[in-house]
Motif scaffolding. Structure first.
Motif, PDB file in Angstrom:
ATOM      1  N   GLU A  52       0.801  -1.233   0.000  1.00  0.00           N
ATOM      2  CA  GLU A  52       0.000   0.000   0.000  1.00  0.00           C
ATOM      3  C   GLU A  52       0.833   1.282   0.000  1.00  0.00           C
ATOM      4  OE1 GLU A  52      -0.608  -2.434   2.379  1.00  0.00           O
ATOM      5  OE2 GLU A  52      -2.489  -3.238   1.650  1.00  0.00           O
ATOM      6  N   LEU A  53       2.151   1.161   0.021  1.00  0.00           N
ATOM      7  CA  LEU A  53       3.027   2.332   0.080  1.00  0.00           C
ATOM      8  C   LEU A  53       3.493   2.717  -1.320  1.00  0.00           C
ATOM      9  CD1 LEU A  53       4.669   4.372   1.772  1.00  0.00           C
ATOM     10  CD2 LEU A  53       6.484   2.631   1.867  1.00  0.00           C
ATOM     11  N   PHE A  54       3.314   3.993  -1.671  1.00  0.00           N
ATOM     12  CA  PHE A  54       3.748   4.539  -2.954  1.00  0.00           C
ATOM     13  C   PHE A  54       4.647   5.728  -2.643  1.00  0.00           C
ATOM     14  CE2 PHE A  54       3.337   7.220  -6.716  1.00  0.00           C
ATOM     15  CZ  PHE A  54       3.479   6.301  -7.742  1.00  0.00           C
ATOM     16  N   VAL A  55       5.860   5.749  -3.200  1.00  0.00           N
ATOM     17  CA  VAL A  55       6.811   6.836  -2.962  1.00  0.00           C
ATOM     18  C   VAL A  55       7.235   7.386  -4.313  1.00  0.00           C
ATOM     19  CG1 VAL A  55       9.029   7.472  -1.941  1.00  0.00           C
ATOM     20  CG2 VAL A  55       7.616   5.713  -0.841  1.00  0.00           C
ATOM     21  N   SER A  56       7.229   8.718  -4.431  1.00  0.00           N
ATOM     22  CA  SER A  56       7.613   9.323  -5.703  1.00  0.00           C
ATOM     23  C   SER A  56       8.416  10.593  -5.493  1.00  0.00           C
ATOM     24  CB  SER A  56       6.369   9.619  -6.554  1.00  0.00           C
ATOM     25  OG  SER A  56       5.645  10.709  -6.023  1.00  0.00           O
ATOM     26  N   THR A  57       8.989  11.064  -6.593  1.00  0.00           N
ATOM     27  CA  THR A  57       9.738  12.315  -6.602  1.00  0.00           C
ATOM     28  C   THR A  57       8.783  13.494  -6.693  1.00  0.00           C
ATOM     29  OG1 THR A  57       9.869  12.389  -9.005  1.00  0.00           O
ATOM     30  CG2 THR A  57      11.624  11.194  -7.865  1.00  0.00           C
ATOM     31  N   LEU A  58       9.327  14.677  -6.492  1.00  0.00           N
ATOM     32  CA  LEU A  58       8.536  15.901  -6.648  1.00  0.00           C
ATOM     33  C   LEU A  58       7.995  16.039  -8.068  1.00  0.00           C
ATOM     34  CD1 LEU A  58      10.882  18.419  -4.805  1.00  0.00           C
ATOM     35  CD2 LEU A  58       8.681  17.574  -3.998  1.00  0.00           C
ATOM     36  N   GLY A  59       8.765  15.591  -9.059  1.00  0.00           N
ATOM     37  CA  GLY A  59       8.384  15.768 -10.452  1.00  0.00           C
ATOM     38  C   GLY A  59       7.583  14.636 -11.051  1.00  0.00           C
ATOM     39  N   SER A  60       7.243  13.636 -10.257  1.00  0.00           N
ATOM     40  CA  SER A  60       6.491  12.510 -10.820  1.00  0.00           C
ATOM     41  C   SER A  60       5.084  12.938 -11.216  1.00  0.00           C
ATOM     42  CB  SER A  60       6.413  11.364  -9.815  1.00  0.00           C
ATOM     43  OG  SER A  60       5.516  11.686  -8.772  1.00  0.00           O
ATOM     44  N   GLU A  61       4.506  12.187 -12.112  1.00  0.00           N
ATOM     45  CA  GLU A  61       3.149  12.483 -12.576  1.00  0.00           C
ATOM     46  C   GLU A  61       2.143  12.434 -11.430  1.00  0.00           C
ATOM     47  OE1 GLU A  61      -0.091  10.711 -15.765  1.00  0.00           O
ATOM     48  OE2 GLU A  61       2.028  10.194 -15.998  1.00  0.00           O
ATOM     49  N   ALA A  62       2.379  11.556 -10.444  1.00  0.00           N
ATOM     50  CA  ALA A  62       1.447  11.385  -9.329  1.00  0.00           C
ATOM     51  C   ALA A  62       1.572  12.469  -8.265  1.00  0.00           C
ATOM     52  CB  ALA A  62       1.655  10.019  -8.687  1.00  0.00           C
ATOM     53  N   ALA A  63       2.655  13.229  -8.279  1.00  0.00           N
ATOM     54  CA  ALA A  63       2.888  14.241  -7.241  1.00  0.00           C
ATOM     55  C   ALA A  63       2.416  15.614  -7.701  1.00  0.00           C
ATOM     56  CB  ALA A  63       4.376  14.301  -6.906  1.00  0.00           C
ATOM     57  N   ALA A  64       2.226  16.481  -6.755  1.00  0.00           N
ATOM     58  CA  ALA A  64       1.831  17.857  -7.064  1.00  0.00           C
ATOM     59  C   ALA A  64       3.023  18.803  -7.002  1.00  0.00           C
ATOM     60  CB  ALA A  64       0.759  18.313  -6.080  1.00  0.00           C
ATOM     61  N   GLY A  65       4.241  18.254  -6.993  1.00  0.00           N
ATOM     62  CA  GLY A  65       5.431  19.083  -6.966  1.00  0.00           C
ATOM     63  C   GLY A  65       5.822  19.573  -5.590  1.00  0.00           C
ATOM     64  N   VAL A  66       5.151  19.087  -4.567  1.00  0.00           N
ATOM     65  CA  VAL A  66       5.431  19.507  -3.194  1.00  0.00           C
ATOM     66  C   VAL A  66       5.640  18.260  -2.347  1.00  0.00           C
ATOM     67  CG1 VAL A  66       4.474  20.712  -1.179  1.00  0.00           C
ATOM     68  CG2 VAL A  66       3.970  21.541  -3.486  1.00  0.00           C
ATOM     69  N   PRO A  67       6.709  18.225  -1.533  1.00  0.00           N
ATOM     70  CA  PRO A  67       6.893  17.036  -0.697  1.00  0.00           C
ATOM     71  C   PRO A  67       5.776  16.916   0.331  1.00  0.00           C
ATOM     72  CG  PRO A  67       8.501  18.726  -0.125  1.00  0.00           C
ATOM     73  CD  PRO A  67       7.738  19.219  -1.322  1.00  0.00           C
ATOM     74  N   THR A  68       5.447  15.697   0.670  1.00  0.00           N
ATOM     75  CA  THR A  68       4.439  15.486   1.708  1.00  0.00           C
ATOM     76  C   THR A  68       5.038  15.885   3.050  1.00  0.00           C
ATOM     77  OG1 THR A  68       5.135  13.166   1.791  1.00  0.00           O
ATOM     78  CG2 THR A  68       3.139  13.662   0.563  1.00  0.00           C
ATOM     79  N   GLY A  69       4.191  16.180   4.001  1.00  0.00           N
ATOM     80  CA  GLY A  69       4.638  16.547   5.342  1.00  0.00           C
ATOM     81  C   GLY A  69       5.131  15.332   6.103  1.00  0.00           C
ATOM     82  N   ARG A  70       5.485  15.556   7.349  1.00  0.00           N
ATOM     83  CA  ARG A  70       5.988  14.475   8.192  1.00  0.00           C
ATOM     84  C   ARG A  70       4.836  13.535   8.560  1.00  0.00           C
ATOM     85  NH1 ARG A  70       7.299  13.434  13.811  1.00  0.00           N
ATOM     86  NH2 ARG A  70       9.283  12.329  13.909  1.00  0.00           N
ATOM     87  N   HIS A  71       5.066  12.243   8.330  1.00  0.00           N
ATOM     88  CA  HIS A  71       4.056  11.230   8.632  1.00  0.00           C
ATOM     89  C   HIS A  71       4.618  10.180   9.566  1.00  0.00           C
ATOM     90  CE1 HIS A  71       1.270  12.743   5.666  1.00  0.00           C
ATOM     91  NE2 HIS A  71       2.256  12.779   4.790  1.00  0.00           N
TER      92      HIS A  71
END
Length: 144
Positions: A52-71
């Motif tokens: 269930e874990l998905f990790v991507s770069t800032l520039g990936s199609e799935a990302a909005a260009g902003v890193p996620t916060g601390r989880h």
């Protein structure tokens, strides 16, 4: 009457972490997931996923260009030995200590370890003891 299958332990469909240090994240998660016996399910130049874990770069199609916060993510471990191995593998792969392996006060058999991944997320492995087993799926009937 409508019947619906509920899957216990599957409240979350997936989690998406957007990271700035993608190579560091891949190295860290590959190491700790291998210890937990969870394979990397797929990867590309700017993403990887495992269960269930998905990790991507800032520039990936799935990302909005902003890193996620601390989880805080807690992975289930099959034994205390696996929690210990998770901690050792994570530190060796660039994780930072956030709580060495040991019993915690959450319940009498709660044995966990905490690491900060390269992005600062609090990543835990937990073993709930021999009596704790994942609950099976149950069928629930709803009146129509």
């Amino acid at each position: 009457m409508e019947t619906m299958m509920l899957h216990r332990g599957r409240l979350i469909d997936h989690l998406h972490l957007v990271v700035e240090d993608f190579p560091g994240a891949l190295r860290f998660y590959s190491a700790v997931l291998q210890v937990l016996d969870v394979p990397i399910g797929g990867s590309g130049d700017d993403y990887f996923w495992a269960d269930e874990l998905f990790v991507s770069t800032l520039g990936s199609e799935a990302a909005a260009g902003v890193p996620t916060g601390r989880h805080h993510l807690a992975f289930q471990a099959a034994s205390r030995k696996i929690v210990d191995a998770f901690y050792a593998a994570g530190v060796a792969a660039g994780g930072r200590d956030n709580g060495t392996p040991g019993l915690r006060p959450y319940h009498p058999q709660y044995y966990g370890a905490f690491l900060l991944d390269p992005a600062g997320n609090n990543i835990e492995a937990v073993y709930h003891g021999p009596a704790a087993r994942s609950a099976p799926s149950v069928t629930v009937e709803f009146g129509s």
